[in-house]
Design a protein around this motif. Structure first.
Motif, PDB file in Angstrom:
ATOM      1  N   PHE A  86      -6.994   8.811   7.117  1.00  0.00           N
ATOM      2  CA  PHE A  86      -7.658   8.281   5.915  1.00  0.00           C
ATOM      3  C   PHE A  86      -8.336   9.380   5.068  1.00  0.00           C
ATOM      4  O   PHE A  86      -8.181   9.392   3.842  1.00  0.00           O
ATOM      5  N   LEU A 103      -7.651  -0.003   6.921  1.00  0.00           N
ATOM      6  CA  LEU A 103      -7.205   1.240   6.275  1.00  0.00           C
ATOM      7  C   LEU A 103      -8.207   2.372   6.501  1.00  0.00           C
ATOM      8  O   LEU A 103      -7.816   3.524   6.717  1.00  0.00           O
ATOM      9  N   LEU A 115      -4.775   6.406  -1.389  1.00  0.00           N
ATOM     10  CA  LEU A 115      -4.149   5.091  -1.191  1.00  0.00           C
ATOM     11  C   LEU A 115      -4.161   4.280  -2.487  1.00  0.00           C
ATOM     12  O   LEU A 115      -5.128   4.338  -3.261  1.00  0.00           O
ATOM     13  N   GLN A 116      -3.094   3.551  -2.699  1.00  0.00           N
ATOM     14  CA  GLN A 116      -3.045   2.619  -3.824  1.00  0.00           C
ATOM     15  C   GLN A 116      -2.679   1.255  -3.281  1.00  0.00           C
ATOM     16  O   GLN A 116      -1.643   1.102  -2.628  1.00  0.00           O
ATOM     17  N   VAL A 117      -3.542   0.267  -3.542  1.00  0.00           N
ATOM     18  CA  VAL A 117      -3.379  -1.078  -2.977  1.00  0.00           C
ATOM     19  C   VAL A 117      -2.981  -2.055  -4.075  1.00  0.00           C
ATOM     20  O   VAL A 117      -3.644  -2.122  -5.116  1.00  0.00           O
ATOM     21  N   MET A 153      -5.741  11.170   2.753  1.00  0.00           N
ATOM     22  CA  MET A 153      -4.747  10.394   2.007  1.00  0.00           C
ATOM     23  C   MET A 153      -5.340   9.819   0.735  1.00  0.00           C
ATOM     24  O   MET A 153      -6.532   9.540   0.662  1.00  0.00           O
ATOM     25  N   GLY A 175      -9.407   0.125   0.284  1.00  0.00           N
ATOM     26  CA  GLY A 175      -8.493   1.232   0.584  1.00  0.00           C
ATOM     27  C   GLY A 175      -8.903   2.564  -0.010  1.00  0.00           C
ATOM     28  O   GLY A 175      -8.178   3.534   0.112  1.00  0.00           O
ATOM     29  N   GLU A 176     -10.047   2.636  -0.678  1.00  0.00           N
ATOM     30  CA  GLU A 176     -10.448   3.889  -1.304  1.00  0.00           C
ATOM     31  C   GLU A 176     -11.896   4.214  -0.948  1.00  0.00           C
ATOM     32  O   GLU A 176     -12.692   3.332  -0.656  1.00  0.00           O
ATOM     33  N   VAL A 236       0.850  -1.190   0.000  1.00  0.00           N
ATOM     34  CA  VAL A 236       0.000   0.000   0.000  1.00  0.00           C
ATOM     35  C   VAL A 236       0.883   1.236   0.000  1.00  0.00           C
ATOM     36  O   VAL A 236       1.811   1.340   0.796  1.00  0.00           O
ATOM     37  N   ARG A 237       0.634   2.121  -0.968  1.00  0.00           N
ATOM     38  CA  ARG A 237       1.307   3.421  -0.947  1.00  0.00           C
ATOM     39  C   ARG A 237       0.301   4.462  -0.493  1.00  0.00           C
ATOM     40  O   ARG A 237      -0.829   4.490  -0.982  1.00  0.00           O
ATOM     41  N   MET A 238       0.703   5.297   0.473  1.00  0.00           N
ATOM     42  CA  MET A 238      -0.180   6.332   1.010  1.00  0.00           C
ATOM     43  C   MET A 238       0.452   7.702   0.783  1.00  0.00           C
ATOM     44  O   MET A 238       1.565   7.953   1.227  1.00  0.00           O
TER      45      MET A 238
END
Lengths: 92, 92, 92, 92, 92, 92, 92, 92, 92, 92
Positions: free
Chosen positions: F74, F68, F79-81, F77, I48-49, F5-7
């Motif tokens: 949250f 998440l 997020l990319q999972v 941010m 995550g989104e 995960v990139r945040m």
């Protein structure tokens, strides 16, 4: 020395109308002065957009940056600069 | 009526060299003829790229498409066309 | 006058190995000659990629295009050119 | 160890002018101190943009992040970091 | 010093199958040797893609580039390198 | 089951400083609790950015989403999972 | 556990027609077997494209990767995987 | 029911010329038949590109996909489909 | 007739909390009514989104636009619509 | 002379509701006047988006720019203009 520059203008909708009008009037005067002295060679409107495509003729990268950063609309524009060279098939 | 056109050329590396040379020679002759008759107003090389930025002056969208699709390099180029209009701050 | 140039190399996998080796050898010789005469100021490898980031010091856009288009690897590279200017906080 | 860093600055237009001026003054002082001690090797303005291209020389990824996150303009910038390595054709 | 690296593999479909198999076998042996000596810390498959996400622990940018460019699959991969630093909330 | 995960964090500049500080403190406490119980396996800072790269070990997609979406940051941010799988060349 | 997967197929035009037909026949058989056993829950064609949108129901990331990488068309497809979770407004 | 479709054609340069001519002739005949029966409502050339913009009037998504996938040029085109609805300000 | 729709929600952080809660409550009620009457076939959370992936079953493009534009969250969402067709390998 | 124009509308959520309603009413009246006089040939809603796809029939680039820049919603829209030409397979 020539550069193609595309300028996209975005004026925040909460900027007071008189302030916007004053900046645009100074932008126009400055643009016309630069056209008269030969540095702003071409200035075209992009159809359907608050944007222009321009060609500048200046002596150096530094001269171009100084000129562009002094545009009254500079803080409200996104600029893309493309350096140009002589094309082997060009007559002029 | 003016249009900005950017042309990016990609010649497949397995195209025979004589074939490529012949196409380029025809392209150059055609480009110069169009410059002489006033339709290809400006032709500049993009620094560091096998690409050009051009301005065409034609009477219609159809005239522009016909002109561009007859370029000998047309099958090997990606073209981007931007219609241009008079800018309110332009002197010319 | 300074320009940042990023070069990404893609050599087709069906180019004969000797041909590729010969092109790379000429590229290296040319790159070193340009570094010695001061035009190719900096040359760095981008970590993990067949690419470099370079800074050139030349007298004009035309001089830069001529220099770059004579690189032996030019037909196999994608180049991105960013003109640079003096930064007001720079000491040098 | 070298890193290329591009910094694009966007200062919100509703940030008070004195606050912006104070941040920029601290940024300049910090940038010059880092240039003097050798960590900020190169600092160039990108022509036509409120952006710079820089080269840093630091001992580790952690040292670079600490240095960058302490820039007074850090909250108003987008940064792109490219790690650099020795190029086999580089003389220096 | 840690780096996140994503590798996307594209093997040309006209590469002979034995040649591909031989490259992959060398890649696997090399990857396992680097995992054993601690430089290739993590190696995960991206679900649904011929790609991996990896974390490397090396002493410098130069060490990482040397390691990556010696991967047998290097000519057939696109790599993206992200330098990592200590996170203030990380326990380890 | 592992996920990368990139945040990327963007805190609006008009959020009151105390409110931001309070959110970040809760984020840190939550992040450390999840590291201790083994669900937040890795947490690294991306050099030069207000962003992190993380690896989570949870039992299902639902468990990951719940975890998440309860992060105090949250709402601020992106997020990319990326779901991860066992790599055939991985030793562990 | 559900995942959305989009698959874009590109079959090289120089792949022999019988070889392509044989791969597609195996793909169809495999797709139908997976639909029957409940793992390939939904399979829709994207209008106007050689692509599909699918939903898979598998027990883990590893199970999904194994399933996808065994698709006969896998070497000729680009896949994008999106992990799905229970939506709080969903009835089912 | 209306759909906007943009079609970008890329014919591989190693496709034999007669084969290409035969495909284009069939494409033209099919396009004209669909225009006559009312399903292919509009067909325009994009200026400067080997591309068209079209509007189709069909009874369902399935009817559109069947129609498009039977275009003789389908294997050599990239299509983008945009479903259209009645606009509240439209007279017709 | 089926359509895949992805919805990404962005609620401005200065929207009053009660206003946001009221909109979300109406959204939920409307979503559940549409699921019950069979038009909103599937509704999944993207892990995550603040986003969902949905499948709608409606009789026309117009019916879908009316349905979507009446979603209480419509002014705060970005929607992407993909028309779907029967897949030749689908059992259902 | 025909042009395809896509218009994406974004009205800031803090624009007073009466102001927005007044602008939209003027936009509708202007759009219908232009449809009646033949310049706004087609006007379609993009399904699921606050956007339209239109075709204009005007005598020049300048005429199109004047028409578009006088749209009451112009300051709140992003426009993309594609010049169109006669297609060789078009019947009309």
């Amino acid at each position: 020395m020539l550069y193609l520059v595309r300028m996209d203008v975005t004026i925040p909708h909460d900027l007071p109308a008189e302030r916007a009008a004053e900046i645009k009037a100074r932008e126009k005067a400055y643009a016309q002065q630069l056209q008269r002295d030969g540095r702003w060679r071409h200035l075209w409107r992009v159809v359907g957009e608050y944007a222009n495509v321009s060609v500048f003729d200046v002596e150096s990268n530094d001269a171009l940056h100084t000129l562009l950063s002094e545009l009254p609309l500079f803080p409200y524009m996104r600029l893309q600069v493309t350096p140009l060279a002589q094309h082997p098939s060009a007559l002029a």
